[in-house]
Design a protein around this motif. Structure first.
Motif, PDB file in Angstrom:
ATOM      1  N   GLY A 114      10.481   1.669 -23.532  1.00 33.75           N
ATOM      2  CA  GLY A 114      11.515   1.591 -24.269  1.00 33.75           C
ATOM      3  C   GLY A 114      10.932   1.650 -25.772  1.00 33.75           C
ATOM      4  N   PRO A 115      11.812   1.531 -26.824  1.00 37.58           N
ATOM      5  CA  PRO A 115      11.331   1.787 -28.028  1.00 37.58           C
ATOM      6  C   PRO A 115      10.253   0.811 -28.565  1.00 37.58           C
ATOM      7  N   TYR A 116      10.396  -0.299 -28.379  1.00 36.37           N
ATOM      8  CA  TYR A 116       9.323  -1.453 -28.882  1.00 36.37           C
ATOM      9  C   TYR A 116       8.023  -1.248 -28.118  1.00 36.37           C
ATOM     10  N   GLN A 117       7.854  -0.876 -26.853  1.00 32.13           N
ATOM     11  CA  GLN A 117       6.806  -0.462 -26.141  1.00 32.13           C
ATOM     12  C   GLN A 117       6.167   0.657 -26.635  1.00 32.13           C
ATOM     13  N   ILE A 118       6.784   1.464 -26.994  1.00 36.29           N
ATOM     14  CA  ILE A 118       6.239   2.900 -27.537  1.00 36.29           C
ATOM     15  C   ILE A 118       5.672   2.461 -28.949  1.00 36.29           C
ATOM     16  N   GLN A 119       6.479   1.858 -29.732  1.00 41.22           N
ATOM     17  CA  GLN A 119       5.827   1.554 -31.084  1.00 41.22           C
ATOM     18  C   GLN A 119       4.466   0.622 -30.935  1.00 41.22           C
ATOM     19  N   ALA A 120       4.612  -0.292 -29.943  1.00 38.31           N
ATOM     20  CA  ALA A 120       3.642  -1.080 -29.903  1.00 38.31           C
ATOM     21  C   ALA A 120       2.267  -0.132 -29.131  1.00 38.31           C
ATOM     22  N   ALA A 121       2.542   0.660 -28.288  1.00 40.77           N
ATOM     23  CA  ALA A 121       1.666   1.546 -27.845  1.00 40.77           C
ATOM     24  C   ALA A 121       0.787   2.345 -29.138  1.00 40.77           C
ATOM     25  N   ILE A 122       1.683   2.704 -29.944  1.00 40.94           N
ATOM     26  CA  ILE A 122       1.312   3.467 -31.055  1.00 40.94           C
ATOM     27  C   ILE A 122       0.304   2.438 -32.088  1.00 40.94           C
ATOM     28  N   SER A 123       0.585   1.150 -32.159  1.00 43.18           N
ATOM     29  CA  SER A 123      -0.094   0.438 -32.817  1.00 43.18           C
ATOM     30  C   SER A 123      -1.432  -0.021 -32.159  1.00 43.18           C
ATOM     31  N   ALA A 124      -1.218   0.076 -30.899  1.00 41.32           N
ATOM     32  CA  ALA A 124      -2.488  -0.322 -30.045  1.00 41.32           C
ATOM     33  C   ALA A 124      -3.588   0.892 -30.239  1.00 41.32           C
ATOM     34  N   VAL A 125      -3.016   2.162 -30.371  1.00 38.37           N
ATOM     35  CA  VAL A 125      -3.995   3.255 -30.623  1.00 38.37           C
ATOM     36  C   VAL A 125      -4.950   2.896 -31.948  1.00 38.37           C
ATOM     37  N   HIS A 126      -4.066   2.681 -32.793  1.00 41.72           N
ATOM     38  CA  HIS A 126      -4.916   2.130 -34.112  1.00 41.72           C
ATOM     39  C   HIS A 126      -5.604   1.087 -34.017  1.00 41.72           C
ATOM     40  N   ALA A 127      -5.271   0.152 -33.090  1.00 41.88           N
ATOM     41  CA  ALA A 127      -6.177  -1.077 -33.148  1.00 41.88           C
ATOM     42  C   ALA A 127      -7.416  -0.686 -32.354  1.00 41.88           C
ATOM     43  N   ARG A 128      -7.557   0.294 -31.314  1.00 43.98           N
ATOM     44  CA  ARG A 128      -8.491   0.675 -30.483  1.00 43.98           C
ATOM     45  C   ARG A 128      -9.493   1.286 -31.100  1.00 43.98           C
ATOM     46  N   ALA A 129      -9.080   2.187 -32.249  1.00 43.17           N
ATOM     47  CA  ALA A 129      -9.922   3.136 -32.919  1.00 43.17           C
ATOM     48  C   ALA A 129     -10.630   2.181 -34.057  1.00 43.17           C
ATOM     49  N   ALA A 130     -12.045   2.424 -33.847  1.00 50.63           N
ATOM     50  CA  ALA A 130     -13.220   1.517 -34.564  1.00 50.63           C
ATOM     51  C   ALA A 130     -13.244   1.950 -35.884  1.00 50.63           C
ATOM     52  N   ALA A 131     -12.727   3.418 -36.317  1.00 51.57           N
ATOM     53  CA  ALA A 131     -12.649   3.776 -37.680  1.00 51.57           C
ATOM     54  C   ALA A 131     -11.523   4.592 -37.686  1.00 51.57           C
ATOM     55  N   PHE A 132     -11.025   4.748 -39.094  1.00 52.34           N
ATOM     56  CA  PHE A 132      -9.834   5.679 -39.276  1.00 52.34           C
ATOM     57  C   PHE A 132     -10.126   7.153 -38.652  1.00 52.34           C
TER      58      PHE A 132
END
Lengths: 122, 419
Positions: free
Chosen positions: B292-310
């Motif tokens: 659902g929309p919240y899970q996908i937005q969280a998944a996007i945020s998690a991709v950023h969170a996992r990246a050590a640098a931009f």
């Protein structure tokens, strides 16, 4: 508790329907009325004449003026209303969903504060 | 010197942790939001009188519930002399019948799910839902809510009064919705919680402290809902989204209160605990296999969170997630975000091409111009970038955001001057 379900529809849509279409729609209204009468929740069903027949009585500072036409010129006008006896708002919403529409329209739900329905029984 | 009585500390703590649960139970018994609030307040006053001398009871919340119920019985009895209403008599009889039953922690019912669905009922205005949820479930005072939303207290108090009156007048039921209404009602509840979070997260004007409390409150509500609705992936998805956003709260501002983008943030300042919690909730949600929309937005945020640098960001993954989000929620704003991700994945020129089709729909939307300005700058179209920054500044309503855009504008102009 009693709720009024006010049906708003674009002006002139009903008149534009063919006789067969009108009949089909009335059939659906009839089914809703039958359903609620069986449930013992039916209060009243009122269909208004087109808003071209409306007369507005305006009272301001003790002065009364009578004008032709509805109170406000909007695309959607009050076409009629139902009164139902419902346990909760949810039931009223359920009935509102069952009201058939010509193309599109809105139903406004208003809890009734007081009513004396003898006039509707004529 | 301030002497803090241990009993008072327990009361303060009980109010903070148990308010929503006590309130929810009382509304269930009394079927009256106002009466519930009044008797709960009275019970707290009674606790202040008794606990310091007699000691804190074994179960503070059971004691408070019992006391509040007794207060309610008194009140209804007194009222009955004036106007005996059938419904009130029924409540009274039921309360009297239950008086002998002692509630313990084990048998203490949790009615908060009913409360949250009533407070977030779509028949109430959005602002009323927010205020009511914070007051009844969160236990925030009218003063606290008014301060957090930068509103006069009287306005907020009025809003609450009107909402409670409407619940009574329209007979908005105190129950968990039926299956056929479930999705609509659930999305209203989630939207209210997310609104509370965003109010605290995005707005930087006003006292930032009270704002942070809103984020904390929204997360607490999200945790409650996730516990109560274990089979609902979107509840956990929303909680994950809030935790992941919140992990970057500190890093979003520089020493002078200026706004920092994801690219500029010091990732060491991200809250790792929050990120871990967010990803755990997200995994739980995704394992239910109902995206659902919240899970996908969280998944996007998690991709950023996992990246050590931009530079390490997995933009391809983010682009795919935005496409998926757009399928569920076809809105030009999501397309805009997708275009930004695209510009980092395939280059700024590709991003600009993606933006072209959004011009008509979004030309009054500040982020559209800000994103376009950034991409124009990246392809070296300085003049056009400056114009786009100016459009964005004109449409911005937030001082911190405007400051940020003006800094970007000066940078772009400076670079243009040098070349």
């Amino acid at each position: 508790m009693h709720y009024a379900l006010l049906i708003y529809q674009a002006e002139g849509l009903w008149e534009a329907l063919s006789a067969a279409e009108q009949e089909a729609l009335l059939g659906k209204h009839g089914a809703l009325q039958e359903h609620t009468k069986q449930q013992g929740t039916f209060g009243a069903a009122v269909k208004l004449t087109p808003s071209a027949t409306a007369i507005t009585v305006n009272k301001e500072g003790g002065k009364v003026t009578v004008t032709d036409g509805p109170f406000s010129e909007t695309k959607e006008v009050l076409a009629g209303f139902y009164v139902f006896q419902c346990d909760t708002l949810e039931q009223a919403i359920d009935y509102a969903e069952r009201i058939p529409h010509i193309q599109a329209g809105k139903v406004e739900i208003r809890p009734i504060a007081f009513s004396d329905s003898r006039a509707l029984l004529v | 010197m301030v002497i803090v009585d241990p009993a008072q500390a327990v009361i303060a703590q009980t109010v903070k942790h148990e308010w929503g649960r006590l309130y929810a139970s009382l509304v269930k018994y009394l079927n009256d939001f106002d009466l519930a609030e009044e008797v709960l307040q009275e019970a707290l006053v009674a606790a202040l009188e008794h606990w310091p001398g007699e000691g804190v009871p074994a179960s503070p919340r059971a004691w408070l519930l019992q006391t509040a119920r007794r207060k309610a019985i008194d009140r209804i009895r007194r009222r009955r002399n004036f106007a005996a209403k059938a419904a009130e008599l029924e409540v009274l009889l039921e309360l009297e019948r239950q008086e002998g039953e002692m509630t313990t922690d084990d048998t203490f019912p949790d009615e908060r799910l009913k409360l949250v669905f009533t407070c977030c009922h779509p028949a109430l205005g959005e602002q009323a839902r927010v205020a009511l949820t914070l007051r009844t479930l969160g236990g925030l005072t009218t003063t606290e809510i008014a301060r957090a939303f930068l509103l006069p207290e009287t306005t907020l108090a009025q809003r609450l009064v009107r909402a409670k009156r409407k619940i009574k007048a329209a007979n908005i039921p105190y129950k968990v919705p039926d299956p056929d209404q479930w999705q609509e009602r659930l999305s209203s509840v989630l939207a209210v919680i997310y609104l509370i979070f965003n109010e605290g997260y995005t707005a930087t004007q006003g006292g930032s402290l009270t704002r942070e409390e809103l984020c904390g409150e929204a997360i607490r509500l999200g945790q409650l809902l996730t516990r109560l609705l274990q089979g609902e992936p979107e509840a956990a998805g929303l909680l994950a989204l809030m935790l992941l956003h919140d992990s970057r709260r500190e890093a979003r501002v520089d020493g002078h209160g200026g706004y920092l983008t994801l690219e500029q943030q010091d990732r060491d300042r991200w809250d790792r605990g929050r990120i871990r919690a967010g990803i755990t909730y997200l995994d739980t949600a995704l394992s239910l296999r109902r995206p659902g929309p919240y899970q996908i937005q969280a998944a996007i945020s998690a991709v950023h969170a996992r990246a050590a640098a931009f530079a390490d960001t997995d933009w391809h993954e983010i682009t795919l997630l935005y496409d998926k989000l757009y399928e569920l929620q076809p809105s030009p704003v999501i397309k805009l975000n997708a275009a930004v991700a695209h510009s980092f994945h395939r280059g700024a020129a590709a991003g600009l091409r993606a933006l072209e089709q959004l011009q008509t729909e979004l030309h009054r939307y500040q982020p559209y111009h800000a994103a376009r300005a950034d991409m124009l700058k990246r392809v070296g179209a300085t003049e056009a970038a400056i114009e786009a920054y100016k459009s964005a500044i004109q449409l911005s309503s937030n001082q911190v955001e405007r400051d940020y855009l003006e800094r970007q504008l000066r940078k772009a102009a400076g670079r243009g001057g040098q070349s």
